[in-house]
Enzyme design. Structure first.
Site, PDB file in Angstrom:
ATOM      1  N   HIS A  79      37.839  61.576  22.490  1.00  0.00           N
ATOM      2  CA  HIS A  79      36.948  60.913  23.443  1.00  0.00           C
ATOM      3  C   HIS A  79      35.916  61.873  24.018  1.00  0.00           C
ATOM      4  CE1 HIS A  79      39.408  57.346  23.355  1.00  0.00           C
ATOM      5  NE2 HIS A  79      40.481  58.028  23.668  1.00  0.00           N
ATOM      6  N   HIS A 117      34.869  68.895  30.751  1.00  0.00           N
ATOM      7  CA  HIS A 117      34.524  68.145  29.538  1.00  0.00           C
ATOM      8  C   HIS A 117      33.169  67.480  29.727  1.00  0.00           C
ATOM      9  CE1 HIS A 117      36.611  65.268  32.191  1.00  0.00           C
ATOM     10  NE2 HIS A 117      35.631  64.478  31.801  1.00  0.00           N
ATOM     11  N   HIS A 148      30.167  64.317  28.987  1.00  0.00           N
ATOM     12  CA  HIS A 148      29.832  62.925  28.688  1.00  0.00           C
ATOM     13  C   HIS A 148      28.359  62.850  28.288  1.00  0.00           C
ATOM     14  CE1 HIS A 148      33.544  61.176  30.441  1.00  0.00           C
ATOM     15  NE2 HIS A 148      33.473  62.219  31.244  1.00  0.00           N
ATOM     16  N   GLU A 190      27.519  59.753  33.164  1.00  0.00           N
ATOM     17  CA  GLU A 190      28.247  58.584  33.660  1.00  0.00           C
ATOM     18  C   GLU A 190      27.675  58.140  35.004  1.00  0.00           C
ATOM     19  OE1 GLU A 190      32.596  59.557  33.112  1.00  0.00           O
ATOM     20  OE2 GLU A 190      32.180  57.966  31.639  1.00  0.00           O
ATOM     21  N   HIS A 234      32.128  67.332  33.678  1.00  0.00           N
ATOM     22  CA  HIS A 234      33.114  67.075  34.727  1.00  0.00           C
ATOM     23  C   HIS A 234      34.101  68.230  34.788  1.00  0.00           C
ATOM     24  CE1 HIS A 234      32.454  62.435  34.435  1.00  0.00           C
ATOM     25  NE2 HIS A 234      31.575  63.030  35.212  1.00  0.00           N
ATOM     26  N   THR A 267      37.304  58.245  35.021  1.00  0.00           N
ATOM     27  CA  THR A 267      36.373  57.338  34.330  1.00  0.00           C
ATOM     28  C   THR A 267      36.883  56.946  32.950  1.00  0.00           C
ATOM     29  OG1 THR A 267      35.064  59.126  33.352  1.00  0.00           O
ATOM     30  CG2 THR A 267      34.416  58.364  35.558  1.00  0.00           C
ATOM     31  N   THR A 268      38.114  57.337  32.637  1.00  0.00           N
ATOM     32  CA  THR A 268      38.780  56.922  31.400  1.00  0.00           C
ATOM     33  C   THR A 268      40.155  56.375  31.769  1.00  0.00           C
ATOM     34  OG1 THR A 268      39.687  59.147  31.111  1.00  0.00           O
ATOM     35  CG2 THR A 268      37.613  58.656  29.972  1.00  0.00           C
TER      36      THR A 268
HETATM   37 ZN   LIG Z   1      34.797  62.853  32.631  1.00  0.00          ZN
END
Ligand SMILES: [Zn+2]
Length: 250
Positions: free
Chosen positions: A88, A113, A115, A119, A132, A200-201
């Protein structure tokens, strides 16, 4: 689907047909389609927070200045290199011993990590990438996550060092004794927005104090594009603020 053949007959199996699976083990989720963000909360019982009202990310607007907030105190040591492609995101696992202090509580840096694109939005605007930095308070298990927006510009030195080593396959890792510091991913300015939200996951746990930095950092077009190719688009759509206040520190 249930067929009721008689009003006095109860079919227990009918109820089970629509039941959300209890266990989330082996549950697959995605960023689009049937297993996409609008369905995460229905995939299994453990993901039900994804349908909650304290969710992230959000569109940051109407932030209220709060004079009681302080700059985030950071104590970041260096870490050896341990990069994971978890299917992911590209995640840099961080050696223990680094932390931030938020509202008098210590949160230890676990990993960061990426995105693509961002986001969080600010007044409806997105950015090409958001990192993040995930920190955890040992006593409560609650998280404090620092979000930093990337804009396209000068190369990012940390990414330049690791770009060719970023693992392309799911569950692949890259490790080395090279060291770096997460401080290199923070902007110069200390201003931030903060609000209460979630992962957010999945499982979208509502345990996160979000700290979204106002200043941006840069990465080159090629760096951002390379990470996007590895991760594909991995941003969750913004969630309803549902009465929450976003506070601002300058
Ligand atoms: Zn994140």
């Amino acid at each position: 689907m249930c067929l009721f053949l008689g009003s006095v007959v109860f079919f227990p199996s009918c109820k089970d047909d629509d039941k959300i699976p209890e266990s989330c083990d082996g549950i697959h989720w995605e960023y689009e389609g049937e297993d996409g963000p609008s369905h995460w909360g229905e995939l299994c019982v453990g993901y039900e927070d994804c349908s909650g009202s304290v969710q992230s990310p959000v569109d940051i607007k109407g932030a209220v200045a709060d004079a009681t907030l302080q700059a985030i105190a950071k104590a970041y040591a260096t870490s050896k290199t341990n990069i994971l492609n978890n299917g992911h995101t590209i995640q840099f696992n961080y050696d223990s011993g680094s932390s931030i202090t938020v509202n008098g509580l210590q949160y230890d840096l676990l990993q960061f990590h990426f995105h693509t694109h961002s986001e969080h939005l600010v007044n409806g605007a997105s950015h090409p990438m958001e990192v993040h930095l995930v920190h955890k308070n040992a006593a409560s298990g609650n998280l404090a996550v620092i979000g930093v927006f990337f804009e396209e510009g000068a190369e990012n030195a940390l990414l330049a060092h690791y770009l060719e080593h970023l693992p392309a396959g799911h569950d692949e890792t890259y490790t080395s004794d090279d060291t770096y510091t997460a401080a290199d991913l923070l902007p110069a300015g200390t201003g931030y927005y903060t609000y209460s939200g979630s992962l957010t996951t999945p499982p979208c746990s509502e345990i996160v104090t979000w700290i979204v930095m106002k200043d941006h950092i840069t990465a080159s077009h090629d760096q951002i594009h390379h990470i996007e190719e590895l991760e594909h688009e991995n941003f969750r759509p913004v969630q309803d603020l549902a009465g929450r206040t976003i506070k601002s520190f300058n």
